[in-house]
Write an enzyme that holds these catalytic residues in place. Sequence first.
Site, short mmCIF file in Angstrom:
data_model
loop_
_atom_site.label_atom_id
_atom_site.label_comp_id
_atom_site.label_asym_id
_atom_site.label_seq_id
_atom_site.Cartn_x
_atom_site.Cartn_y
_atom_site.Cartn_z
N CYS A 265 0.82 -1.20 0.00
CA CYS A 265 0.00 0.00 0.00
C CYS A 265 0.87 1.27 0.00
O CYS A 265 1.50 1.56 -1.01
CB CYS A 265 -0.98 -0.03 1.17
SG CYS A 265 -2.42 1.02 0.90
N HIS A 390 -3.95 -5.28 0.10
CA HIS A 390 -3.60 -5.83 1.40
C HIS A 390 -3.74 -7.35 1.41
O HIS A 390 -4.86 -7.87 1.35
CB HIS A 390 -4.50 -5.24 2.49
CG HIS A 390 -4.16 -3.83 2.84
ND1 HIS A 390 -3.44 -3.51 3.97
CD2 HIS A 390 -4.41 -2.66 2.21
CE1 HIS A 390 -3.27 -2.19 4.02
NE2 HIS A 390 -3.85 -1.66 2.96
N GLU A 392 -3.12 -9.36 3.94
CA GLU A 392 -3.25 -9.92 5.29
C GLU A 392 -4.68 -10.28 5.68
O GLU A 392 -4.91 -10.89 6.72
CB GLU A 392 -2.68 -8.95 6.32
CG GLU A 392 -3.55 -7.76 6.67
CD GLU A 392 -3.56 -6.66 5.62
OE1 GLU A 392 -4.35 -5.72 5.76
OE2 GLU A 392 -2.76 -6.74 4.66
#
Length: 428
Positions: A265, A390, A392
């Site tokens: 990001c 992202h 995660e």
Amino acid sequence: MNPLLAKEATRALLALEDGTTFEGLSVGATGETFGELVFNTSMSGYQEVITDPSYAGQIVAFTYPQIGNYGVCAADMQSDGAALAGVIVCDMCHTPNNWRSEGTLPDFLAQRGIVAIECVDTRALTLRVREAGTMRCAISTTDLDPASLVARVKAAPSIAETNWVAKVSTPEPYDVDAKVDLDRPRRRLRVTALDCGEKRGILRGLIGAGMDVHVVPWDTPAEKILATNPDGVFLSNGPGDPRELPEPAACAEQLLGRVPVFGICLGHQMICQAAGAAIEKLPYGHHGGNQPVMNLLSGMVEVTAQNHNYGLVFDSLGELDAELSGGTEVVDAWHAANTHDLRFWSERRIAPVISTEKFGRIRLTHVNLNDGTPEGIQFLDIPAFSVQYHPEASPGPHDAVYLFEAFRRLMEGVPDYLAIDVREGRRF
């Protein structure tokens, strides 16, 4: 008037920079807040969104109709607090029902001083943002005069005028040890992470891939990072306008080519700027857990979680290498198309390569299939890669979690470190 506003509750007013206003009810702290309006399309994971440091300075409108229905719990926190400026919902649930729940979302917001409003037509609000673009806004329980609040919104500073990264980064370095996998014992790698607003989910992804992580503040110089003798350096997510953060970009430039680097990001944007690229502000950004991204190396589509208002201008990196980009005919067709829509490459299953002056060849690895914006790059002549989204899954899907393992493989010197089939754990 909305009939829901007839119930006993504190009134609130939402005012947009373009003059649009919405009446509603307070469902958080009383008072008022100003920020940049964005909408998030996630169907769940509201607590992870609210505690994501990348939302600092922003007021988040949730598009899902009811928010708060499963309550809140400490395990879902992505930071110690809530950095965002405010919350907008259509319907707030005050009586959650879930075995993990440790409290209600309205109480959670009120305890942390977050001003929030419900009974807003979030469909109309989202369409307004899609038509007019990201804009400043305010929520107030004290100034309920539409003309007055709109005027104050127009006079408020933009999000770019504040260094939000400095506000959310760790003030002091700290360490987190890798998780030990007893079924697959392997060497623990040392990673230094530059914290620009790092989410706990990302930290869990790093330690889960067998990395001891040394986290340092956002303005730590490159030489000090290299002095920790890491196997690799991670550049984190974070809030604000990357074009107003010269220090992290300069740090990234000094790290590239000297140590393996992975960025997510804002970290991706730092790396792109270090390579000489331009960064643009998107009309209304990508915020949610349902963005389709094609991995150009495999042809697989990942459903990804995203949270960013800015992105790489891929063409600004340099000239395409025709030999590595499908040939002269394809490159000529790209130029003739005269477009920045990178779905041109996903349609042809080609990962184009640009030659840069600073760091040699850079390959486009991921493309957003909704709007054709770039989502990932890979340096071919130095050990570095980065993604805009992202991996995660906090909140969101797990399709891209393989990227933490790819970072490990990069540090281990595996040539095809990104060629991982997450379904079967094998190379393509």
